[in-house]
Scaffold this motif. Structure first.
Motif, short mmCIF file in Angstrom:
data_model
loop_
_atom_site.label_atom_id
_atom_site.label_comp_id
_atom_site.label_asym_id
_atom_site.label_seq_id
_atom_site.Cartn_x
_atom_site.Cartn_y
_atom_site.Cartn_z
N LEU A 398 0.82 -1.21 0.00
CA LEU A 398 0.00 0.00 0.00
C LEU A 398 0.86 1.26 0.00
O LEU A 398 0.48 2.28 -0.58
CB LEU A 398 -0.92 -0.01 1.22
N ALA A 399 2.02 1.20 0.63
CA ALA A 399 2.88 2.38 0.72
C ALA A 399 3.61 2.65 -0.59
O ALA A 399 3.87 3.82 -0.93
CB ALA A 399 3.89 2.21 1.85
N HIS A 400 3.96 1.60 -1.34
CA HIS A 400 4.85 1.78 -2.48
C HIS A 400 4.23 1.50 -3.84
O HIS A 400 4.82 1.85 -4.86
CB HIS A 400 6.08 0.89 -2.31
N GLN A 401 3.07 0.85 -3.88
CA GLN A 401 2.53 0.43 -5.18
C GLN A 401 1.22 1.13 -5.55
O GLN A 401 0.78 1.01 -6.68
CB GLN A 401 2.29 -1.09 -5.18
N PHE A 402 0.61 1.84 -4.63
CA PHE A 402 -0.67 2.50 -4.92
C PHE A 402 -0.61 3.96 -4.49
O PHE A 402 0.15 4.33 -3.58
CB PHE A 402 -1.83 1.80 -4.19
N GLU A 403 -1.42 4.78 -5.13
CA GLU A 403 -1.53 6.18 -4.74
C GLU A 403 -2.68 6.35 -3.75
O GLU A 403 -3.65 5.60 -3.76
CB GLU A 403 -1.78 7.05 -5.97
N ASP A 404 -2.52 7.35 -2.90
CA ASP A 404 -3.57 7.72 -1.94
C ASP A 404 -3.93 6.59 -0.98
O ASP A 404 -5.08 6.47 -0.52
CB ASP A 404 -4.84 8.18 -2.69
N THR A 405 -2.99 5.69 -0.70
CA THR A 405 -3.26 4.62 0.29
C THR A 405 -2.28 4.71 1.46
O THR A 405 -2.12 3.76 2.20
CB THR A 405 -3.16 3.23 -0.37
N GLN A 406 -1.62 5.88 1.60
CA GLN A 406 -0.61 6.01 2.66
C GLN A 406 -1.22 5.91 4.06
O GLN A 406 -0.61 5.33 4.96
CB GLN A 406 0.14 7.33 2.51
N ASP A 407 -2.42 6.46 4.23
CA ASP A 407 -3.06 6.39 5.55
C ASP A 407 -3.34 4.93 5.92
O ASP A 407 -3.13 4.51 7.06
CB ASP A 407 -4.37 7.19 5.56
N HIS A 408 -3.84 4.17 4.94
CA HIS A 408 -4.10 2.75 5.18
C HIS A 408 -2.78 2.01 5.46
O HIS A 408 -2.71 1.15 6.34
CB HIS A 408 -4.81 2.15 3.97
N ALA A 409 -1.74 2.38 4.71
CA ALA A 409 -0.44 1.75 4.93
C ALA A 409 0.07 2.02 6.34
O ALA A 409 0.62 1.12 7.00
CB ALA A 409 0.56 2.26 3.90
N MET A 410 -0.10 3.25 6.82
CA MET A 410 0.34 3.58 8.18
C MET A 410 -0.39 2.73 9.21
O MET A 410 0.21 2.25 10.17
CB MET A 410 0.11 5.07 8.45
N MET A 411 -1.68 2.52 9.00
CA MET A 411 -2.46 1.68 9.92
C MET A 411 -1.91 0.24 9.93
O MET A 411 -1.77 -0.38 10.99
CB MET A 411 -3.92 1.68 9.50
N GLU A 412 -1.57 -0.28 8.73
CA GLU A 412 -1.05 -1.64 8.66
C GLU A 412 0.31 -1.75 9.35
O GLU A 412 0.60 -2.72 10.06
CB GLU A 412 -0.92 -2.09 7.20
N PHE A 413 1.16 -0.73 9.18
CA PHE A 413 2.47 -0.77 9.83
C PHE A 413 2.33 -0.66 11.35
O PHE A 413 3.10 -1.29 12.09
CB PHE A 413 3.37 0.34 9.29
N ARG A 414 1.37 0.11 11.81
CA ARG A 414 1.16 0.18 13.26
C ARG A 414 0.76 -1.18 13.81
O ARG A 414 1.22 -1.61 14.88
CB ARG A 414 0.07 1.22 13.59
#
Length: 861
Positions: A398-414
């Protein structure tokens, strides 16, 4: 039983093993409670055609016994599937499907449940009866209760003994029996469940009836002894006799008849039975899964895949085997297409198999189908939110392959960090998002620092910190972080970076030519608002002020200063822009390099194998650890000097990119050895190769002048240390039926020399132990060998022998070229990498100029 804490008595019968209500979740129960369970094995009960009950033995010790239950549950599952198709309109779809899923799960887990049961200490009901339930009382820690029960049962038996038998017994006894007080047995757990009369039996309907063959206790001890002998003879005969259903005639030849009429199997029949049993074993899922690790770690991956494929033809719905096959195809064969086919078949049987879903997601990632990968990973997270790495993998995509999914990526990393706080890259990726996406610089700095705590040699974290501090205006911290980044990763060092972080001075601006005053009014190019305002103010002042000579000089000076300041800001801005642009380029370079190294690592001969080298802090041990690490082995190094161990561990990891685990202990201390081996992480305990290298010589004195402390140190290290390590490690090899032990001996173990008395004796002991170990362990498929070098340079041997006298130690090697530690290490590596059917038992090594311990050509190197 999920919430039960305490001992569990598990009554296992043939009926239990054929009951879905009993077997559902059985494997998980045994895995979670194995140490808290005492299985009690009793006969099952079935009924014949006339509904008469008969006993059925409950057996799971042999593979053939286990197969019957595996086949039973697979037949049950197939039968239920057939019923579902045939009775589709007559059944409760939801209820039937739930039952079908349960039976499917049981059919896939039966072999593992029985294996766990077999390897857990268990007791039969007959054994409990014979020992007054001793095992139960010991299991629950109530020995006093057992003593009470024994006395109570003995008292009740004696109450039923005829008076004349008691009197006869008392007459034979020279010492009168002490009267014992009556025993209160009401507080003994389970007493209310025991029959009032121990001689009574329980019928099928549960009613108590007297035993029809009740006998009086007979005092004739000779009769009892004869009875016991007859029972033993019967057991021996039962062990060797063929079962009653062997036909009287056999196509393979006439049977052998014992003089008492018993029928024995002929040799040909026994061979046929053995071949049939081997064939069944080879196709048994339990057999294959138990041996899978040994085949793969022993370099027999092709055999492992072939065995799985053959077995799946007989057991197509065995999910564990199909998953393992897919995993091997991906990891060792790069056959993604066939692996996907196996996973697709598996998911048809069980659409919620998290392992298959996750592996499918990994394959999608490799093939760069990131939408599909996210779908698989999200399915896994929905089924099991704690599945290892699922949130981390989702975060990366989500962080590196899609746009506008950084918030979701942050949730997954947490979530990934909460699940696995030691995941350094999860912290790093989260820090990057905090820094670049949310602009939460302080929080990002904390995560970068946590990354470096977990992974001090992270190639980018210091660099990112440097940029972050520079953005905050903390130039001192920025420069410090940049220097550390350069030390770890020279690729970040560029002229632009050095300029931005103040390591070089900006170039002098070109001299400003004298121009008319009107040119001051030109719009400035600086993007810095403060500077622009400052320039405009000075421009206005220049226009409204008369151009006196003094004003002209001042104006020219101000203009030059402003242009210089403006130029520096532009250079600094461009440098920072270059920093950020370079990050992605450098990351791609590092990623490509790491991928190439990982690919090479997978191709190295030692991939997946673990070697332990004792005495690895110097000399032969250190050289041996290096050659195995270079070839991809996972290496356990041991030694007494922790500082050296740490440095060697880090050096091997950094240089050869392999896993290294260090153990700091003294081989002379048996408890330290046992603790070190017992406390190894589970994935390090399967040691494939043990190299007993730790050893030393102390002193060079005649026997009548030898120092006792020297003798004891050599004996404790060279003999006892070798024995302690071998005793601690070899049982794991025996259990796996695989392994190799290589002892480092010496030519002093082949011959003696003046003043070498005790050292020679210890190495002769190593030579003898190597031969004895070979005899003891060859039947377990364990290879044993030794290398016996003469003088070896590049070690601390001579220095240690002379208590640190380096000058005296150096003289040992003067005038000739001895062996080097690398020479010996290469011989050890050669021994360890022969095909599994080859055992090199003894290698004697000398330098060309050394013919024996005392005959050396010292004419020069």
């Amino acid at each position: 039983m999920e919430n039960h804490s305490g001992p569990i008595l598990l009554l296992v019968t043939d009926n239990f093993l054929r009951s879905a209500q009993c077997m559902v979740n059985g494997r998980e129960f045994m895995q979670d409670n194995r140490d808290a369970v005492l299985p009690i094995v009793a006969d099952g009960v079935r009924q014949d055609e006339s509904r008469n009950a008969y006993a059925v033995p409950t057996q799971f010790e042999r593979i053939s016994d286990i197969i019957q239950y595996i086949n039973y549950w697979q037949d049950q599952y197939l039968d239920l599937r057939r019923q579902k198709r045939e009775l589709e309109d007559e059944i409760d779809e939801e209820t039937f499907s739930d039952h079908l899923r349960s039976v499917r799960a049981i059919s896939g887990e039966t072999s593992e449940f029985l294996r766990l049961l077999r390897n857990t200490e268990h007791v039969t009901y007959e054994e409990l009866e014979e020992t007054d339930y001793e095992m139960i009382f010991r299991f629950i820690g109530d020995i006093n209760g057992w003593e009470k029960l024994k006395k109570a049962r003995a008292s009740r038996v004696m109450d039923r003994v005829p008076a004349e038998a008691v009197e006869a017994a008392s007459n034979r006894n020279s010492e009168p029996m002490d009267d014992e007080p009556p025993v209160d047995i009401q507080d003994i757990p389970g007493m209310d469940m025991l029959p009032d009369d121990p001689e009574e039996e329980i019928e099928d309907d549960g009613d108590l009836v007297p035993d029809e063959t009740e006998e009086e206790i007979v005092s004739d001890t000779s009769y009892q002894i004869e009875e016991e002998v007859e029972e033993i003879e019967e057991e021996i005969e039962e062990h060797i006799l063929v079962e009653d259903d062997i036909p009287a005639e056999s196509s393979s030849g006439p049977e052998e008849i014992h003089q008492n009429g018993a029928v024995y199997a002929t040799e040909e029949e026994e061979e046929e039975e053995d071949e049939e049993e081997e064939l069944v074993s080879a196709l048994d899922p339990n057999y294959i899964l138990e041996n899978l690790h040994d085949w793969v770690s022993g370099g027999q991956t092709e055999k492992a895949i072939a065995e799985l494929q053959n077995a799946l033809q007989q057991h197509p719905e065995h999910l564990a085997m199909r998953y393992q096959l897919a995993h091997l195809l991906v990891q060792h064969e790069d056959d993604f297409s066939e692996a996907r086919s196996q996973l697709a078949t598996l998911l048809k049987y069980d659409s919620k198999h998290t392992g298959a879903l996750f592996l499918s997601g990994e394959l999608s990632e490799i093939e760069e189908d990131f939408d599909e990968a996210v779908g698989f990973y999200q399915d896994v997270a929905a089924i099991d939110s704690k599945f290892p790495e699922v949130h981390y993998r989702l975060g990366l995509i989500l962080a590196h392959q899609f746009e506008d999914t950084q918030d979701h990526a942050m949730m997954e990393f947490r979530q990934a960090i909460a699940q696995h706080p030691e995941n350094a890259d999860a912290h790093y990726q989260y820090a990057m998002l905090l820094n670049e996406h949310q602009k939460a610089l302080d929080a990002a700095a904390i995560e970068f620092m946590e990354t470096l705590r977990l992974q001090p040699n992270h190639p980018f974290a210091y660099y990112d910190l440097a940029i972050l501090y520079h953005t905050q205006g903390n130039l001192e911290k920025a420069q410090e972080a940049y220097l550390k980044a350069k030390a770890l990763n020279p690729e970040v060092e560029t002229p632009e970076n050095d300029l931005a972080f103040g390591l070089t001075a900006p170039a002098e601006p070109e001299p400003v030519a004298e121009e008319p005053v009107e040119r001051i009014a030109v719009e400035p190019k600086s993007q810095n608002g403060v500077v622009e305002e400052h320039i405009k103010e000075n421009q206005e002042a220049a226009i409204t002020t008369p151009a006196s000579p003094e004003n002209t000089v001042e104006m020219e000076t101000t203009e030059a200063t402003m242009e210089k300041s403006n130029s520096e800001l532009i250079i600094e801005r461009d440098a920072l822009a270059a920093l950020k642009e370079n990050i992605f380029r450098l990351e791609e370079m590092i990623k490509a390099r790491d991928e190439e190294q990982e690919k090479l690592k997978q191709q190295r001969p030692g991939n997946g194998k673990t070697v332990m080298v004792t005495g690895a802090t110097s000399g032969i041990g250190k050289a041996t650890a290096e050659i195995f690490a270079r070839n991809g082995f996972r290496v356990i190094i041991t030694g007494r000097r922790s500082d050296r161990l740490d440095a060697i561990e880090k050096g091997l990891q950094d240089e050869f990119h392999t896993d290294v685990h260090s153990l700091n202990f003294d081989v002379r201390q048996v408890e330290a050895v046992e603790n070190a081996i017992n406390q190894l992480p589970e994935d390090w305990k399967n040691i494939d190769i043990l190299i007993n290298n730790a050893g030393k010589a102390k002193g060079l004195d005649p026997i009548h002048q030898g120092r006792l402390e020297h003798w004891e140190e050599m004996i404790d290290t060279n003999i006892k240390g070798l024995l302690y390590l071998t005793r601690a490690v070899s049982p794991y090899m025996v259990a796996r039926q695989q392994g190799q032990i290589i002892n480092v001996c010496s030519t002093a173990g082949k011959e003696v020399y003046p003043n070498g008395n005790v050292y020679c004796a210890t190495k002769h002991a190593v030579d003898a132990l190597t031969k004895a170990m070979r005899l003891d362990l060859h039947s377990y498929n364990i290879r044993i060998g030794q290398v016996a070098p003469a003088h070896v340079e590049e070690t601390e041997f001579a220095e240690v022998r002379f208590d640190g006298d380096k000058e005296r130690g150096a003289k040992v090697y003067e005038g000739f070229q001895p062996l080097t530690s690398v020479d010996v290490a290469e011989a050890i590596y050669f021994m360890a990498t022969r095909p599994t059917h080859v055992n090199i038992q003894d290698v004697v090594m000398l330098g060309t100029q050394q013919a024996s311990s005392t005959v050396i050509d010292r004419s020069g190197r």
